[in-house]
Structure formats: structure tokens, C-alpha cells
Scaffold this active site. Structure first.
Site, PDB file in Angstrom:
ATOM      1  N   ASP A 136     -43.708-102.285 -92.488  1.00 56.05           N
ATOM      2  CA  ASP A 136     -43.332-101.544 -91.273  1.00 56.05           C
ATOM      3  C   ASP A 136     -41.808-101.407 -91.358  1.00 56.05           C
ATOM      4  OD1 ASP A 136     -43.409-100.426 -88.766  1.00 56.05           O
ATOM      5  OD2 ASP A 136     -43.492-102.338 -87.704  1.00 56.05           O
ATOM      6  N   CYS A 163     -41.541-106.928 -93.044  1.00 55.91           N
ATOM      7  CA  CYS A 163     -40.510-106.702 -92.011  1.00 55.91           C
ATOM      8  C   CYS A 163     -41.166-107.067 -90.686  1.00 55.91           C
ATOM      9  CB  CYS A 163     -40.092-105.239 -92.007  1.00 55.91           C
ATOM     10  SG  CYS A 163     -39.312-104.713 -93.536  1.00 55.91           S
ATOM     11  N   GLY A 210     -45.071-107.916 -83.295  1.00 54.55           N
ATOM     12  CA  GLY A 210     -46.221-107.356 -82.570  1.00 54.55           C
ATOM     13  C   GLY A 210     -47.400-107.038 -83.485  1.00 54.55           C
ATOM     14  N   ASP A 230     -34.352-111.059 -97.347  1.00 51.29           N
ATOM     15  CA  ASP A 230     -34.377-109.628 -97.668  1.00 51.29           C
ATOM     16  C   ASP A 230     -35.629-109.427 -98.516  1.00 51.29           C
ATOM     17  OD1 ASP A 230     -34.177-107.159 -98.804  1.00 51.29           O
ATOM     18  OD2 ASP A 230     -32.156-107.424 -99.600  1.00 51.29           O
ATOM     19  N   CYS A 247     -41.784 -95.729 -87.464  1.00 47.10           N
ATOM     20  CA  CYS A 247     -41.822 -95.009 -86.187  1.00 47.10           C
ATOM     21  C   CYS A 247     -40.833 -93.846 -86.248  1.00 47.10           C
ATOM     22  CB  CYS A 247     -41.541 -95.938 -85.000  1.00 47.10           C
ATOM     23  SG  CYS A 247     -39.955 -96.775 -85.057  1.00 47.10           S
TER      24      CYS A 247
END
Ligand SMILES: C[S@@+](CC[C@H](N)C(=O)[O-])C[C@H]1O[C@@H](n2cnc3c(N)ncnc32)[C@H](O)[C@@H]1O
Length: 430
Positions: A318, A248, A253, A299, A371
Site C-alpha cells: 500500500d 507499508c 487499518g 525501509d 490512494c
């Protein structure tokens, strides 16, 4: 009157975000390019972030001060009043300028008949101050309760940290020099900063700075990335030249960080979102990395559609998540999240974990990270994966990655100055 155009833009952005389900990031991305003066753009951002962070407080103030506060159907007026209150507190702009600008904005929006109301209400706020409000009220009841169940002892700290603006964290590109040398350049440019002891590439700025003002930004010497996101490169730690999948990847970053550390990595990056994948290409070009990376719109869970059968040494997952760990950066997250989203996200995360495992070589490592600060997306997700995957075992991560949470580690928002993040390092038995 100076700043009316920017304030009109702020009201429109806020109306869309508060009343029509638009994301703050997307609404700003659309509105800001129309403002040629960078000071106007900074003003719009400051007002919009302050309002979204303090919306429950402003709602309570209007409820206390008005017999019939404007509802969602009069969203523009409500957004204008919230924007006026935010300019007084917390932005602490001179009250006379705020009052007269907000009255002008009412007229510019075709609401001259409400200019008196706007003026009277802001005068009251100037006289009495905006009441403090309750930071918990920023969160929908269902999410508050889930967080309280998951983190009974830390809940107040989570609410408090999520209500504060985040510091600006930089990641220094090792290919251009040391971070000590870059910190010296920041000092020369008059930008105060601190070196982070726990993360080798991280520098913290306490005052916001436009990226264009950062020395060497366009030449790729530095990027903006939270310190908790920077820890992912250490948690995965691929061997030199390893074949790595970033399942992903966008906006790229973490992959860029891995490539700055080791340009010899053989990187495959997937993302379902074509536009976001284009941003990865831009980021890589600015940083001078990833020229040989294979980037694909796919996907990741649909392995048969994209995999050539050659296994990866390391997989970074991630995963898409509730983003409950980054509310200080995206204060509209609690506004837009629905309970049903979490169930759907958990199902996607589980599919992505199984897919990432399928393409990992025996002996390889998969790093699962989010996150989020919800246990269902983190510790419980990884526990369930370990229970159904006989050749998987969790490897220890040290306290730099936060407190133990199931088989991984969790950082809560604000800890070490970073975002809320979860990390689990999973080894496939060889
Ligand atoms: C948390 S972000 C990734 C951030 C990125 N790793 C970085 O550091 O810049 C999650 C990404 O997953 C992508 N995504 C969601 N579902 C996916 C799927 N099934 N396959 C591949 N990518 C997916 C989203 O488009 C989004 O860009």
C-alpha cells in the site's frame, strides 16, 4: 462570547496550513487537545475543513470585494476572513453570531484595528452571499492538467467529488459479530446507516459521528475506514494462516482488517516512520488482533536490512503516493503537492515493488495499491514493473474494484461512495 477560543484556534490552524505548508491533519492534531470542550473541537474541525475545501472561492471573493486583499504576509487576517466566510457558507451558521464572534476573534488576535474591516466584509457576504467560485481553482494548474490528460471524460466528476465531504464508512470487526447485528445497534443508538452491498464488512453513515459515540468502538467492535480501503482485504485474499508482509503498514487499518478476518495469519509489518508504527500497535491493541505480528521500523526497499530470507506467501504494498484520490478527506493535498513530488513518489514505488517481489515466494501474490488517481503512480507504474519482471503476471480483479486501468483496476473518488483507489494483483509464476 461563546466559541471565540475555538475560532482563534481555527485561524491559527488555517494560517499554518494555507500559508506555511503545514498539513491540515498535523495542525489539527496539535491544536485540538488544547480545547477541553468537544463542541469547540468539532467547531474547529468544521471551520478548517470548510475553509480548506473552499479556499479558492474565498480568495476570489476577497479579490472581488477588496481593493487590496490581504496577502500571505498578512496570513492571519486572511485566515480570519476565510473562516468568517466559511461559517456563513457552507456552514450556514447564524450571521449575527458569526459577525460578532469574528470581530471578537480579531481583537483576541491583537487585531482590534482590523475589526471594522472584518465586520464590513462579513456584512457584505451576508447581504450578497459568497459567490459560487470555481472548484477547479482548488487544484494547481500542473495537477489539473495531469488529471485532465489521465481522465478526460471524468475530470468534472473528479473535481466535483473531491470538493464534497466524504461519508463516514465503518468496518465491522467480524470477531465481535455480524455487521447486521452492529447495524441494529447503531439504529438503537439513533445513528442512521446503510449496509454496503459490494463489501462484506462495510457500513455507511451519512452524518458525521464522533468515534467515541459509536457503540463498542473502544472495545474494538468497529473501525473507521473508507470502503475503497476495505476492498484491499478482498483484493489480496490471503490463504488461511498465510505468511503475509505488509510493507507499508502504518497506521495499520488494512493489516488489522486482514487479521480480523484471519487471526491465524503470520504477519510482518514494516514502516519507515517510527511514530506511525506506534499507532499500528495501538490499533491492534484496541481491536484485539496482531498480538504475534512482527512489527519493525524499516525501509522496506532495503531488503538486506530487515529480511530473514524466509519468503512470503502474500505481500501487501500500500505504497506512499500523491493521495490525489482522497482529496475529499484531505482537502489540503492539492495545496501542498508539487510536481517534483510525483517523480520522487514514482521512484519510491518502483523500488518498493522490486523489493516486495524479491521477498515473495514463487506462486505468491503481491497486491499493489495506492490512494492515487494519477496514471504514473498506478497503471503506468505496474506496466513498467511487468515489463522488467519476467516472472510476474497480473491477475484479473472484478468490477467491484473499479474500471480497468492497465493491468489493474481504478476507482475514482466518489464512485460507490468511496475514495479514489488503485489495485493491481500480481502473481509470481511458480
Ligand atoms: C498509504 S500509507 C499506508 C497505510 C496503511 N497500509 C494502512 O492501511 O493503514 C503509506 C505508508 O508507507 C510508509 N512508507 C513510506 N516509505 C516507506 C518505505 N520505504 N518503507 C516502508 N514504509 C514506507 C509511510 O510511512 C506510510 O505510513
Amino acid at each position: 462570547m461563546a466559541g471565540v477560543q475555538a475560532r482563534v484556534a481555527s485561524v491559527r490552524v488555517l494560517d499554518a496550513v494555507l500559508h506555511r505548508g503545514r498539513s491540515l491533519k498535523a495542525a489539527l492534531a496539535q491544536a485540538l487537545p488544547a480545547l477541553p470542550d468537544p463542541r469547540d473541537r468539532a467547531l474547529v474541525e468544521a471551520i478548517c475543513f470548510a475553509v480548506v475545501r473552499g479556499r479558492a472561492r474565498y480568495e476570489a471573493a476577497l479579490a472581488a470585494w477588496m481593493p487590496k486583499p490581504p496577502g500571505r504576509r498578512d496570513g492571519e487576517l486572511r485566515a480570519l476572513l476565510y473562516a468568517g466566510l466559511a461559517q456563513l457558507d457552507p456552514l450556514q451558521m447564524p450571521a449575527h453570531a458569526v459577525l460578532s464572534a469574528c470581530v471578537d476573534v480579531a481583537r483576541a488576535l491583537g487585531r482590534a484595528h482590523q475589526a471594522g474591516l472584518v465586520n464590513a466584509l462579513l456584512r457584505r457576504a451576508q447581504r450578497e452571499g459568497v459567490p459560487a467560485g470555481d472548484i477547479e481553482a482548488q487544484w494547481p494548474a500542473w495537477l489539473r492538467e495531469r488529471l485532465r490528460t489521465d481522465w478526460p471524460e471524468d475530470i468534472e466528476a473528479i473535481f466535483a467529488a473531491s470538493a464534497q465531504p466524504a461519508p463516514l464508512w465503518l468496518r465491522v470487526n467480524r470477531r465481535h459479530g455480524t455487521r447486521e447485528a452492529y447495524a441494529a445497534r447503531l439504529a438503537e443508538a439513533g445513528i442512521a446507516c446503510a449496509i454496503d452491498a459490494g463489501n462484506p464488512d462495510a457500513i455507511r453513515l451519512d452524518a458525521g459521528v464522533a468515534v467515541a459515540a459509536l457503540p463498542g468502538f473502544s472495545a474494538g467492535e468497529v473501525s473507521v475506514q473508507d470502503v475503497a480501503a476495505q476492498a484491499v482485504a478482498d483484493a489480496l485474499g490471503p490463504a488461511p494462516g498465510a505468511r503475509v508482509l505488509d510493507a507499508c503498514i502504518a497506521p495499520g487499518g488494512k493489516a488489522a482488517h486482514l487479521l480480523e478476518r484471519d487471526p491465524g495469519l503470520s504477519l510482518t509489518g514494516l514502516d519507515v516512520d517510527r511514530q506511525r508504527l506506534d499507532r499500528v500497535r495501538d490499533t491492534f491493541a484496541r481491536l484485539g488482533v496482531g498480538a504475534r505480528a512482527a512489527l519493525r521500523v524499516a525501509d522496506a526497499a532495503d531488503v538486506d536490512a530487515w529480511w530473514d530470507g524466509e519468503a512470503f506467501d502474500a505481500v501487501l504494498l500500500d505504497a506512499p503516493c500523491s493521495a490525489t484520490g482522497i482529496v475529499r478527506r484531505q482537502p489540503d493535498v492539492p495545496l501542498h503537492r508539487r510536481a517534483a513530488d510525483i517523480q520522487a513518489l514514482c521512484a519510491t514505488q518502483a523500488r518498493l515493488l522490486d523489493a516486495g517481489w524479491r521477498v515473495l515466494r514463487p506462486g505468491g501474490v503481491l497486491l499493489y495499491t495506492t490512494c492515487s488517481i494519477l496514471r504514473d503512480e498506478n497503471a503506468a507504474q505496474v506496466d513498467a514493473f511487468l515489463a522488467r519482471t519476467p516472472d510476474a503476471e497480473a491477475e484479473a480483479l472484478d468490477a467491484r474494484f473499479g474500471r480497468t486501468a492497465g493491468a489493474g483496476r481504478q476507482r475514482l473518488p466518489g464512485e460507490g461512495g468511496g475514495d479514489g483507489f488503485y489495485y493491481a494483483r500480481l502473481r509470481r509464476r511458480g
